[in-house]
Design a protein around this motif. Structure first.
Motif, short mmCIF file in Angstrom:
data_model
loop_
_atom_site.label_atom_id
_atom_site.label_comp_id
_atom_site.label_asym_id
_atom_site.label_seq_id
_atom_site.Cartn_x
_atom_site.Cartn_y
_atom_site.Cartn_z
N LEU A 17 27.99 38.66 42.14
CA LEU A 17 28.36 39.08 41.18
C LEU A 17 29.16 40.33 41.07
N LEU A 18 28.30 41.39 41.65
CA LEU A 18 28.64 42.92 41.88
C LEU A 18 30.21 42.88 42.63
N ALA A 19 30.07 42.17 43.77
CA ALA A 19 31.27 41.94 44.57
C ALA A 19 32.40 41.34 43.85
N LEU A 20 32.36 40.54 42.95
CA LEU A 20 33.25 39.97 42.23
C LEU A 20 33.83 40.85 41.18
N GLY A 21 33.09 41.79 40.72
CA GLY A 21 33.29 42.79 39.82
C GLY A 21 33.97 43.73 40.42
N GLY A 38 35.55 42.66 34.84
CA GLY A 38 35.05 43.22 36.09
C GLY A 38 34.16 44.50 35.61
N LEU A 39 34.02 44.95 34.68
CA LEU A 39 33.11 46.03 34.25
C LEU A 39 31.70 45.25 33.80
N LEU A 47 43.48 37.43 40.63
CA LEU A 47 42.82 37.69 39.29
C LEU A 47 42.58 36.36 38.86
N ALA A 48 43.40 35.57 39.01
CA ALA A 48 43.37 34.30 38.29
C ALA A 48 42.23 33.36 39.03
N ALA A 49 42.32 33.61 40.44
CA ALA A 49 41.19 33.00 41.33
C ALA A 49 39.88 33.44 41.06
N GLY A 86 34.87 32.44 39.41
CA GLY A 86 33.79 33.54 39.30
C GLY A 86 33.37 33.41 37.82
N GLY A 87 34.13 33.01 37.12
CA GLY A 87 33.87 32.94 35.49
C GLY A 87 33.79 31.80 34.70
N LEU A 88 34.97 31.08 34.58
CA LEU A 88 35.03 29.78 34.17
C LEU A 88 34.16 28.72 34.77
#
Length: 157
Positions: A60-64, A24-25, A86-88, A93-95
């Protein structure tokens, strides 16, 4: 935490919460430190490409922000739905970046050949997934005895 939860569950959820804050950071800082200065304001890039980079930086900002809120206020409190959120977020958002980057850049290169920002992003994603793994037991596992879940304790109040 609720009064009836065990200290071990509280410790695991607190640790998991801190670990899940790492991606998130990174997602909050990366748009301003990496994407916007180097791509969005580069006059050599076409306007349409700069638009998409700016749009992606906003997402990306909203996801964080979402990851930080779910980690701090959901996971730490033992709210089961926050684990799924968080898993979603970490999955989509990452994988999802891995197959997308492989599609555009070819086979996966050794870790030492990536730049530091990519390595840091991969590390924070790994920490988030580790946090999910640590919190899965207390949130998704079966209770050892009747009513031995955070939710059941809250419902009895």
């Amino acid at each position: 935490m609720s009064a009836g939860s065990s200290p071990d569950k509280e410790r695991r959820l607190s640790l998991a919460s801190w670990l899940c804050m790492a991606p998130g950071l990174f997602s909050v800082i990366a748009p301003f430190a990496l994407l916007l200065p180097s791509h969005s304001f580069d006059p050599d890039w076409p306007d349409h490409a700069r638009f998409h980079v700016t749009w992606g930086a906003g997402k990306l900002l909203a996801l964080g922000v979402n990851l930080l809120l779910l980690s701090r206020f959901g996971l730490r409190r033992g709210l089961r739905w926050s684990w799924f959120g968080l898993a979603a977020n970490l999955t989509f958002g990452g994988l999802v970046v891995i197959p997308a980057s492989r599609f555009h850049h070819g086979p996966l290169a050794p870790a030492h050949s990536h730049d530091r920002s990519t390595q840091l992003g991969a590390l924070t994603l790994f920490l988030g997934l580790l946090g999910l793994a640590i919190s899965a037991g207390p949130l998704l596992g079966r209770p050892n005895r009747k009513g031995d879940t955070l939710r059941a304790t809250r419902l009895r109040r």
